[in-house]
Design a protein around this motif. Structure first.
Motif, PDB file in Angstrom:
ATOM      1  N   ASN A 486       0.817  -1.213   0.000  1.00  0.00           N
ATOM      2  CA  ASN A 486       0.000   0.000   0.000  1.00  0.00           C
ATOM      3  C   ASN A 486       0.849   1.261   0.000  1.00  0.00           C
ATOM      4  O   ASN A 486       1.866   1.346   0.689  1.00  0.00           O
ATOM      5  CB  ASN A 486      -0.918   0.035   1.230  1.00  0.00           C
ATOM      6  CG  ASN A 486      -2.090  -0.908   1.107  1.00  0.00           C
ATOM      7  OD1 ASN A 486      -2.224  -1.629   0.118  1.00  0.00           O
ATOM      8  ND2 ASN A 486      -2.943  -0.915   2.113  1.00  0.00           N
ATOM      9  N   VAL A 487       0.395   2.253  -0.764  1.00  0.00           N
ATOM     10  CA  VAL A 487       0.999   3.573  -0.744  1.00  0.00           C
ATOM     11  C   VAL A 487       0.153   4.482   0.132  1.00  0.00           C
ATOM     12  O   VAL A 487      -0.970   4.142   0.527  1.00  0.00           O
ATOM     13  CB  VAL A 487       1.091   4.173  -2.165  1.00  0.00           C
ATOM     14  CG1 VAL A 487       1.978   3.316  -3.045  1.00  0.00           C
ATOM     15  CG2 VAL A 487      -0.288   4.340  -2.783  1.00  0.00           C
ATOM     16  N   SER A 488       0.672   5.649   0.444  1.00  0.00           N
ATOM     17  CA  SER A 488      -0.104   6.628   1.188  1.00  0.00           C
ATOM     18  C   SER A 488      -1.241   7.157   0.335  1.00  0.00           C
ATOM     19  O   SER A 488      -1.055   7.473  -0.838  1.00  0.00           O
ATOM     20  CB  SER A 488       0.806   7.782   1.634  1.00  0.00           C
ATOM     21  OG  SER A 488       0.097   8.691   2.453  1.00  0.00           O
ATOM     22  N   TRP A 489      -2.441   7.202   0.903  1.00  0.00           N
ATOM     23  CA  TRP A 489      -3.630   7.707   0.227  1.00  0.00           C
ATOM     24  C   TRP A 489      -3.943   6.892  -1.024  1.00  0.00           C
ATOM     25  O   TRP A 489      -4.142   7.415  -2.100  1.00  0.00           O
ATOM     26  CB  TRP A 489      -3.504   9.190  -0.097  1.00  0.00           C
ATOM     27  CG  TRP A 489      -3.476  10.051   1.118  1.00  0.00           C
ATOM     28  CD1 TRP A 489      -2.375  10.607   1.698  1.00  0.00           C
ATOM     29  CD2 TRP A 489      -4.595  10.438   1.924  1.00  0.00           C
ATOM     30  NE1 TRP A 489      -2.727  11.307   2.828  1.00  0.00           N
ATOM     31  CE2 TRP A 489      -4.092  11.233   2.989  1.00  0.00           C
ATOM     32  CE3 TRP A 489      -5.966  10.192   1.862  1.00  0.00           C
ATOM     33  CZ2 TRP A 489      -4.921  11.774   3.967  1.00  0.00           C
ATOM     34  CZ3 TRP A 489      -6.794  10.730   2.836  1.00  0.00           C
ATOM     35  CH2 TRP A 489      -6.266  11.512   3.876  1.00  0.00           C
ATOM     36  N   GLY A 490      -4.005   5.597  -0.846  1.00  0.00           N
ATOM     37  CA  GLY A 490      -4.411   4.717  -1.932  1.00  0.00           C
ATOM     38  C   GLY A 490      -5.909   4.462  -1.896  1.00  0.00           C
ATOM     39  O   GLY A 490      -6.676   5.121  -1.174  1.00  0.00           O
ATOM     40  N   LEU A 491      -6.344   3.470  -2.665  1.00  0.00           N
ATOM     41  CA  LEU A 491      -7.758   3.141  -2.754  1.00  0.00           C
ATOM     42  C   LEU A 491      -8.390   2.826  -1.397  1.00  0.00           C
ATOM     43  O   LEU A 491      -9.555   3.193  -1.161  1.00  0.00           O
ATOM     44  CB  LEU A 491      -7.952   1.980  -3.733  1.00  0.00           C
ATOM     45  CG  LEU A 491      -9.378   1.546  -4.027  1.00  0.00           C
ATOM     46  CD1 LEU A 491     -10.223   2.697  -4.558  1.00  0.00           C
ATOM     47  CD2 LEU A 491      -9.377   0.378  -5.021  1.00  0.00           C
ATOM     48  N   PRO A 492      -7.697   2.158  -0.457  1.00  0.00           N
ATOM     49  CA  PRO A 492      -8.319   1.921   0.849  1.00  0.00           C
ATOM     50  C   PRO A 492      -8.765   3.199   1.548  1.00  0.00           C
ATOM     51  O   PRO A 492      -9.750   3.187   2.294  1.00  0.00           O
ATOM     52  CB  PRO A 492      -7.214   1.203   1.641  1.00  0.00           C
ATOM     53  CG  PRO A 492      -6.415   0.491   0.603  1.00  0.00           C
ATOM     54  CD  PRO A 492      -6.388   1.451  -0.559  1.00  0.00           C
ATOM     55  N   ALA A 493      -8.075   4.315   1.309  1.00  0.00           N
ATOM     56  CA  ALA A 493      -8.461   5.573   1.958  1.00  0.00           C
ATOM     57  C   ALA A 493      -9.828   6.043   1.478  1.00  0.00           C
ATOM     58  O   ALA A 493     -10.601   6.626   2.249  1.00  0.00           O
ATOM     59  CB  ALA A 493      -7.401   6.645   1.701  1.00  0.00           C
ATOM     60  N   ILE A 494     -10.149   5.814   0.195  1.00  0.00           N
ATOM     61  CA  ILE A 494     -11.463   6.210  -0.316  1.00  0.00           C
ATOM     62  C   ILE A 494     -12.547   5.350   0.316  1.00  0.00           C
ATOM     63  O   ILE A 494     -13.631   5.842   0.668  1.00  0.00           O
ATOM     64  CB  ILE A 494     -11.490   6.127  -1.848  1.00  0.00           C
ATOM     65  CG1 ILE A 494     -10.592   7.227  -2.434  1.00  0.00           C
ATOM     66  CG2 ILE A 494     -12.912   6.242  -2.392  1.00  0.00           C
ATOM     67  CD1 ILE A 494     -10.477   7.230  -3.930  1.00  0.00           C
ATOM     68  N   VAL A 495     -12.272   4.059   0.492  1.00  0.00           N
ATOM     69  CA  VAL A 495     -13.242   3.192   1.167  1.00  0.00           C
ATOM     70  C   VAL A 495     -13.451   3.640   2.607  1.00  0.00           C
ATOM     71  O   VAL A 495     -14.584   3.717   3.103  1.00  0.00           O
ATOM     72  CB  VAL A 495     -12.779   1.726   1.105  1.00  0.00           C
ATOM     73  CG1 VAL A 495     -13.678   0.836   1.954  1.00  0.00           C
ATOM     74  CG2 VAL A 495     -12.768   1.234  -0.337  1.00  0.00           C
ATOM     75  N   ARG A 496     -12.365   3.957   3.309  1.00  0.00           N
ATOM     76  CA  ARG A 496     -12.489   4.456   4.685  1.00  0.00           C
ATOM     77  C   ARG A 496     -13.302   5.750   4.713  1.00  0.00           C
ATOM     78  O   ARG A 496     -14.151   5.940   5.588  1.00  0.00           O
ATOM     79  CB  ARG A 496     -11.114   4.720   5.269  1.00  0.00           C
ATOM     80  CG  ARG A 496     -10.233   3.499   5.411  1.00  0.00           C
ATOM     81  CD  ARG A 496     -10.377   2.855   6.750  1.00  0.00           C
ATOM     82  NE  ARG A 496      -9.405   1.788   6.936  1.00  0.00           N
ATOM     83  CZ  ARG A 496      -9.541   0.825   7.820  1.00  0.00           C
ATOM     84  NH1 ARG A 496     -10.620   0.789   8.589  1.00  0.00           N
ATOM     85  NH2 ARG A 496      -8.623  -0.121   7.958  1.00  0.00           N
ATOM     86  N   LEU A 497     -13.043   6.637   3.779  1.00  0.00           N
ATOM     87  CA  LEU A 497     -13.748   7.911   3.719  1.00  0.00           C
ATOM     88  C   LEU A 497     -15.241   7.703   3.506  1.00  0.00           C
ATOM     89  O   LEU A 497     -16.069   8.455   4.015  1.00  0.00           O
ATOM     90  CB  LEU A 497     -13.148   8.766   2.591  1.00  0.00           C
ATOM     91  CG  LEU A 497     -13.733  10.141   2.323  1.00  0.00           C
ATOM     92  CD1 LEU A 497     -13.676  11.022   3.562  1.00  0.00           C
ATOM     93  CD2 LEU A 497     -12.973  10.801   1.171  1.00  0.00           C
ATOM     94  N   SER A 498     -15.595   6.666   2.764  1.00  0.00           N
ATOM     95  CA  SER A 498     -17.001   6.410   2.438  1.00  0.00           C
ATOM     96  C   SER A 498     -17.795   5.902   3.629  1.00  0.00           C
ATOM     97  O   SER A 498     -19.024   6.031   3.671  1.00  0.00           O
ATOM     98  CB  SER A 498     -17.097   5.386   1.302  1.00  0.00           C
ATOM     99  OG  SER A 498     -16.778   4.075   1.765  1.00  0.00           O
ATOM    100  N   GLY A 499     -17.123   5.268   4.577  1.00  0.00           N
ATOM    101  CA  GLY A 499     -17.822   4.666   5.702  1.00  0.00           C
ATOM    102  C   GLY A 499     -18.435   3.315   5.405  1.00  0.00           C
ATOM    103  O   GLY A 499     -19.196   2.782   6.226  1.00  0.00           O
ATOM    104  N   LEU A 500     -18.140   2.718   4.248  1.00  0.00           N
ATOM    105  CA  LEU A 500     -18.640   1.375   3.946  1.00  0.00           C
ATOM    106  C   LEU A 500     -17.975   0.352   4.859  1.00  0.00           C
ATOM    107  O   LEU A 500     -16.888   0.587   5.390  1.00  0.00           O
ATOM    108  CB  LEU A 500     -18.370   1.040   2.477  1.00  0.00           C
ATOM    109  CG  LEU A 500     -19.230   1.789   1.449  1.00  0.00           C
ATOM    110  CD1 LEU A 500     -18.795   1.450   0.038  1.00  0.00           C
ATOM    111  CD2 LEU A 500     -20.711   1.467   1.642  1.00  0.00           C
TER     112      LEU A 500
END
Length: 529
Positions: A486-500
């Motif tokens: 994982n890199v910083s601010w990768g796809l997992p960050a968007i999932v975390r931001l979504s609250g899913l």
């Protein structure tokens, strides 16, 4: 993974001065056409002979007889379906032409060739208000009845989203949902920070974060490292100003505005088809084990809801538990997250039995159901050049051409990726030619967009964005940076931001303590056809 039922017979212009939606990277190269027996007078037509040729080739050379398993690589499966969302964001051609109607000027891209999330935002709050909550600047969101799980907004089952293709399967639908919810969280934060226009403030942040993820996370994972580093780099220009330099501008040579290269859209970027598994586990609420997942397509029952096709309201047993699809801090064991299949010329049986032919759904003898054959036919009709000719044009080595079909650009790119030779990547990512075509196109699209962060704020990073900085401080949305790969601010960050839902705590635990059982080595295979 459906891509429509019509085999498009269209041609992109060969002039370097053409400024339409589609164009060519190598207009001077001759089209490649396989040498097949010409049909006799009164027999089948040339088009049917071409289809028959490639149907036979696929059956003999491109079917993975091992089922859902195949060879695994390190790429988490979430990126396969994120790649499909990216594809839908930058290209969409709906022009059906018969063989006698080849008109270059009718080839039209109904998506902007920019990484701007127009497939998400549509025409905006004023022109497409049905996508949004009235007066809030936030997207409409539905909820699965009787649960806390969310779904795309729907009317009588049909998703009300900027690009209906993002509801073709339930995994990409939930990637789209993640972006909708991420935007809504950014709107709330923008309003909290006193932004004059919370919608536009949130949209800019999400677009730039998306561009960051595409280049720094996604393209980095699918292309060779040496090509990725050469394709785009931030340098100090005159007077020490920061400027993004494109390394393959001689490959993607556009004027004024970037076009969508057919060598990319019809060949190089179709590598994702080989990464698809025959089935997936969705969440811990279903339990774990080979009988608790869903086939990608239920080839034995194409008209049932027993697989991962979309087009209907989401059900709780198909809600994605994201640490099973991305590497997150709660992903556990050697088999989660579920990973992609290797970059190679073999596709799972499910993609040879797609339920798209209206007369013979799931029949492996109907070309509309056989994705690989459609890709090969489309490459010929789009007049793509031979793979060896493209390699020579770029001055790079290429694999030996052992059979004429090796010259089909899409097939060659898969074969090259599988190779262990110097131009290959042993199935872990694209090989040399495939990496150059993909990285050059993405770099060109980013550099050619006057509103991308590369041009608006070259030194921008997510850490410097006031909305993301505040949300990360409160919610730790970048916590998965540093996990394996994982890199910083990768796809997992968007999932975390979504609250899913990220881990199993959001789901009812299966009876018998199944939550503690290690996950299976392979996801559920599709039903036998």
């Amino acid at each position: 993974m459906q891509h429509g039922e019509i085999i498009l017979d269209v041609v992109a212009p060969r002039s370097r001065f053409y400024q339409g939606g589609f164009g060519r990277l190598f207009p001077e190269l001759e089209p490649w056409v396989p040498d097949i027996p010409q049909p006799a007078t009164g027999g089948i037509g040339t088009a049917q002979a071409l289809q028959n040729h490639f149907m036979n080739f696929v059956a003999q050379n491109m079917v993975d007889a091992t089922g859902a398993g195949g060879r695994d690589i390190s790429l988490p499966s979430g990126y396969v379906y994120f790649g499909q969302l990216v594809d839908h964001d930058i290209t969409h051609d709906v022009t059906p032409l018969s063989e006698s109607e080849v008109d270059p000027n009718r080839l039209h891209n109904f998506r902007t060739p920019r990484l701007d999330l127009d497939s998400l935002y549509g025409a905006g709050t004023k022109d497409q208000p049905f996508l949004y909550e009235a007066g809030t600047g936030k997207f409409r969101i539905d909820q699965i009845q009787g649960t806390n799980f969310r779904d795309l907004p729907r009317h009588r089952g049909t998703a009300l989203i900027g690009d209906p293709r993002n509801d073709e399967n339930i995994i990409v639908a939930q990637v789209h949902l993640a972006f909708l919810l991420a935007h809504n969280a950014l709107v709330d934060e923008a309003r909290k920070q006193g932004a004059k226009n919370p919608f536009e403030t949130a949209r800019k942040t999400l677009r730039w974060l998306y561009q960051w993820v595409v280049w720094n996370d996604y393209v980095r994972r699918i292309c060779r490292d040496d090509v990725h580093k050469a394709a785009l780099r931030l340098e100090s220009g005159a007077g020490l100003i920061k400027v993004w330099q494109v390394g393959y501008d001689d490959v993607f040579d556009w004027k004024v505005n970037p076009f969508m290269p057919v060598e990319f859209s019809v060949a190089a970027y179709r590598f994702g088809h080989t990464l698809v598994r025959g089935g997936y586990q969705t969440n811990i609420g279903n339990g774990v084990g080979p009988n608790n997942g869903f086939p990608t397509f239920d080839v034995a029952n194409p008209n049932t809801k027993g697989d991962l096709r979309g087009g209907n309201p989401l059900t709780s047993n198909r809600v994605i538990q994201w640490d099973w699809f991305l590497q997150m801090d709660s992903s556990f064991g050697p088999d989660f997250p579920q990973v992609a299949r290797a970059f190679d010329p073999l596709l799972v049986e499910a993609l040879r039995r797609m339920p798209e032919d209206p007369v013979n759904p799931s029949s492996p003898t109907a070309i509309l159901n056989v994705l690989a054959a459609r890709n090969l036919v489309r490459g010929v009709r789009m007049q793509l050049p031979a793979a060896s000719a493209v390699a020579r044009k770029l001055g790079i080595d290429h694999l030996p051409i052992q059979q004429q079909e090796d010259e089909a650009l899409w097939f060659y790119i898969l074969r090259e990726a599988q190779s262990t030779e110097a131009v290959g990547s042993n199935g872990e990512r694209l090989g040399l030619l495939g990496s150059i075509l993909v990285a050059a196109t993405f770099a060109g699209l980013l550099k050619g967009d006057p509103l991308s962060f590369l041009n608006m704020e070259p030194a921008w990073t997510p850490d410097r964005d006031p909305l993301l900085q505040a949300l990360d401080q409160n919610l730790q949305i970048n916590r998965d940076a540093g996990q394996a790969g994982n890199v910083s601010w990768g796809l997992p960050a968007i999932v975390r931001l979504s609250g899913l839902p990220v881990d199993g705590s959001s789901f009812p635990q299966p009876a018998g303590g199944a939550a503690a059982v290690p996950p299976p080595a392979t996801p559920a295979p599709p039903a036998a056809g």
